[in-house]
Scaffold this active site. Structure first.
Site, PDB file in Angstrom:
ATOM      1  N   HIS A  23      -2.998   0.019  -1.382  1.00  0.00           N
ATOM      2  CA  HIS A  23      -2.026  -0.287  -0.315  1.00  0.00           C
ATOM      3  C   HIS A  23      -2.457  -1.529   0.338  1.00  0.00           C
ATOM      4  O   HIS A  23      -1.974  -2.008   1.279  1.00  0.00           O
ATOM      5  CB  HIS A  23      -1.929   0.912   0.613  1.00  0.00           C
ATOM      6  CG  HIS A  23      -0.661   0.815   1.416  1.00  0.00           C
ATOM      7  ND1 HIS A  23      -0.956   0.685   2.922  1.00  0.00           N
ATOM      8  CD2 HIS A  23       0.652   0.720   1.498  1.00  0.00           C
ATOM      9  CE1 HIS A  23       0.357   0.538   3.642  1.00  0.00           C
ATOM     10  NE2 HIS A  23       1.406   0.706   2.474  1.00  0.00           N
TER      11      HIS A  23
ATOM     12  N   LYS B  69      -3.301  -5.522   1.385  1.00  0.00           N
ATOM     13  CA  LYS B  69      -2.726  -6.726   1.325  1.00  0.00           C
ATOM     14  C   LYS B  69      -3.905  -7.804   1.618  1.00  0.00           C
ATOM     15  O   LYS B  69      -4.098  -8.202   2.503  1.00  0.00           O
ATOM     16  CB  LYS B  69      -1.500  -6.902   2.305  1.00  0.00           C
ATOM     17  CG  LYS B  69      -0.403  -6.058   1.830  1.00  0.00           C
ATOM     18  CD  LYS B  69      -0.691  -4.692   2.639  1.00  0.00           C
ATOM     19  CE  LYS B  69       0.619  -3.880   2.344  1.00  0.00           C
ATOM     20  NZ  LYS B  69       0.606  -2.646   2.834  1.00  0.00           N
TER      21      LYS B  69
ATOM     22  N   ASP C 224     -10.413 -19.931  -3.440  1.00  0.00           N
ATOM     23  CA  ASP C 224     -11.649 -20.616  -3.398  1.00  0.00           C
ATOM     24  C   ASP C 224     -12.675 -20.152  -2.766  1.00  0.00           C
ATOM     25  O   ASP C 224     -13.773 -21.098  -2.341  1.00  0.00           O
ATOM     26  CB  ASP C 224     -11.187 -22.094  -3.142  1.00  0.00           C
ATOM     27  CG  ASP C 224     -10.328 -22.902  -4.362  1.00  0.00           C
ATOM     28  OD1 ASP C 224     -10.304 -22.512  -5.321  1.00  0.00           O
ATOM     29  OD2 ASP C 224      -9.845 -23.996  -3.821  1.00  0.00           O
TER      30      ASP C 224
ATOM     31  N   HIS D 173       6.698  -2.959  10.925  1.00  0.00           N
ATOM     32  CA  HIS D 173       5.769  -2.683   9.709  1.00  0.00           C
ATOM     33  C   HIS D 173       4.552  -3.076  10.068  1.00  0.00           C
ATOM     34  O   HIS D 173       3.592  -2.841   9.611  1.00  0.00           O
ATOM     35  CB  HIS D 173       6.378  -3.662   8.548  1.00  0.00           C
ATOM     36  CG  HIS D 173       5.529  -3.091   7.308  1.00  0.00           C
ATOM     37  ND1 HIS D 173       4.565  -3.828   6.656  1.00  0.00           N
ATOM     38  CD2 HIS D 173       5.933  -2.119   6.376  1.00  0.00           C
ATOM     39  CE1 HIS D 173       4.342  -3.158   5.566  1.00  0.00           C
ATOM     40  NE2 HIS D 173       5.157  -2.112   5.410  1.00  0.00           N
TER      41      HIS D 173
ATOM     42  N   LYS E 131       0.603  -2.904  11.666  1.00  0.00           N
ATOM     43  CA  LYS E 131      -0.507  -1.895  11.542  1.00  0.00           C
ATOM     44  C   LYS E 131      -1.598  -2.550  12.598  1.00  0.00           C
ATOM     45  O   LYS E 131      -2.718  -3.103  11.929  1.00  0.00           O
ATOM     46  CB  LYS E 131      -1.045  -1.457  10.504  1.00  0.00           C
ATOM     47  CG  LYS E 131       0.073  -0.837   9.421  1.00  0.00           C
ATOM     48  CD  LYS E 131       0.505  -2.197   8.544  1.00  0.00           C
ATOM     49  CE  LYS E 131       1.448  -1.510   7.261  1.00  0.00           C
ATOM     50  NZ  LYS E 131       2.440  -0.781   7.596  1.00  0.00           N
TER      51      LYS E 131
ATOM     52  N   ASP F 182      -9.065  -3.031  24.855  1.00  0.00           N
ATOM     53  CA  ASP F 182      -9.883  -3.694  26.298  1.00  0.00           C
ATOM     54  C   ASP F 182      -9.778  -5.386  25.919  1.00  0.00           C
ATOM     55  O   ASP F 182      -8.886  -5.883  25.437  1.00  0.00           O
ATOM     56  CB  ASP F 182     -11.415  -3.321  26.338  1.00  0.00           C
ATOM     57  CG  ASP F 182     -11.463  -2.198  27.038  1.00  0.00           C
ATOM     58  OD1 ASP F 182     -10.415  -1.526  27.446  1.00  0.00           O
ATOM     59  OD2 ASP F 182     -12.570  -1.317  27.012  1.00  0.00           O
TER      60      ASP F 182
END
Length: 386
Positions: free
Chosen positions: A113, A115, A120, A292, A294, A299
């Site tokens: 899952h 991404k 380089d 979508h 996450k 603080d």
């Protein structure tokens, strides 16, 4: 295992595909040696075709290009993109291509899952944004709300190790011997002032790494916590940590999905609202578009952006990757963005709102939560949580 923080990085917060994809495409087009891309979804749409074209261009000028997609999330990849990419010289692999639902197998829930991208060894990307149009979901306007981070600096060494580990595993089980050649890179030089760690979740040494990073931050919070999660079905341990933080005077806010995307998950999450609101947790339902994201801030100087939702799938089954940042400027920027989203695109739930619902509606939400809990138990995801 605590996150391994590294200083000397330069981090750029990117909001949704409108900021992320121009940055990603520019980095791929500037690549001279190597591009590695991991994504759960690789949609056959305008964005997918643009990224595929950039990858093919890079391979055409002699850049080594590796692409790893998930066999379930990117089930279309083999037919839609792989032939042209392979012809252009791109190395492409599929993580767990066995997606049959029956007979049920626990390992089929263990998806890739993440991404992640690394170009380089000098520029990386991490977050929750798949290779897909922001407006891909039907009736979705404005664009999907999400985040990613453009990364430069020494923390990219952790990106390279994470990418290489999974690539070599998949190449081995796929019998792609010629894909196994990978020369480890040296740590990039410091180029900024920000401290960060890449935290990955897998099913070996890092089963609870992301959840532990959250719990440690929540336990140490003294002022405020803002968590944005597209899918929110936390463990009892996580819920207890939020209630305890609110009880000691920490301002706890949750930005959650307001639109119905997956009905069972949507209504199961609502079963948690009464207890959280009663504990003093503020809940905002994002309704301007599909949420979508996450991400979280705690603080003045703790933030995370990544692929992991606060649900059993992300925290107990899937391979995930979150960047955890200890930097006041980055945390402040993300906090301001989240507060703007709550003010402009979300609706706050007043305390007791769900208690005023009719008993059949409340019963249905409890039933949805129970059904998902049973499914988690049957799948075995809740076991071996050491």
């Amino acid at each position: 295992m605590a996150p391994e923080f590294v200083a000397g990085n330069r981090l750029t917060l990117l909001q949704s595909g409108g900021e992320y994809f121009p940055a990603l495409l520019a980095a791929i087009d500037a690549a001279r040696h190597e591009v590695h891309l991991e994504t759960y979804l690789f949609a056959e749409d305008t964005t997918g075709r643009a990224v595929a074209a950039a990858l093919a261009r890079a391979a055409g000028r002699g850049v080594r290009v590796r692409v790893l997609v998930d066999g379930f999330g990117a089930a279309n990849f083999a037919a839609s993109f792989a032939p042209d990419l392979l012809a252009a010289g791109v190395q492409a692999l599929v993580y767990r291509p066995d997606i049959a639902l029956f007979p049920p197998r626990r390992h089929r829930l263990r998806r890739m899952h993440r991404k992640l991208a690394l170009i380089d060894g000098r520029v990386g990307f991490v977050g929750g944004i798949n290779v897909i149009d922001d407006l891909n979901t039907p009736e979705q306007t404005p664009p999907r709300f999400d985040y990613a981070v453009r990364v430069e600096g020494p923390v990219l060494l952790a990106f390279e190790r994470a990418l290489r580990r999974v690539w070599e595993i998949v190449a081995w089980v796929s019998w792609r011997r010629r894909y196994r050649s990978w020369t480890p890179m040296a740590a990039p030089a410091a180029c900024g002032t920000q401290t960060a760690a890449l935290v990955v979740r897998d099913n070996l040494r890092h089963r609870r790494a992301i959840e532990k990073a959250y719990l440690a931050a929540i336990a140490g919070a003294s002022a405020d916590i803002i968590i944005a999660s597209a899918y929110f079905l936390p463990s009892t341990r996580f819920l207890r940590a939020l209630r305890e933080a609110a009880a000691r005077g920490v301002g706890v806010s949750l930005l959650l999905q307001g639109r119905v995307e997956f009905r069972l998950v949507h209504y199961a999450t609502q079963a948690l609202y009464d207890d959280l609101l009663a504990a003093g947790v503020r809940i905002f339902l994002y309704e301007k578009s599909f949420l979508h994201a996450k991400v979280a801030v705690v603080d003045a100087d703790w933030a995370t952006v990544g692929s992991s939702n606060i649900d059993p799938y992300s925290l107990l089954a899937a391979r995930e990757a979150n960047l955890v940042v200890r930097d006041a400027n980055f945390t402040d920027e993300l906090r301001r963005s989240l507060r703007a989203a709550m003010a402009e695109g979300a609706r706050e739930l007043p305390p007791g709102v769900w208690q005023s619902q009719s008993w059949p509606r409340r019963w249905l939400r409890r039933a949805a939560y129970a059904l998902l809990s049973i499914a988690v138990g049957i799948s075995g995801l809740g076991r071996r949580r050491s």
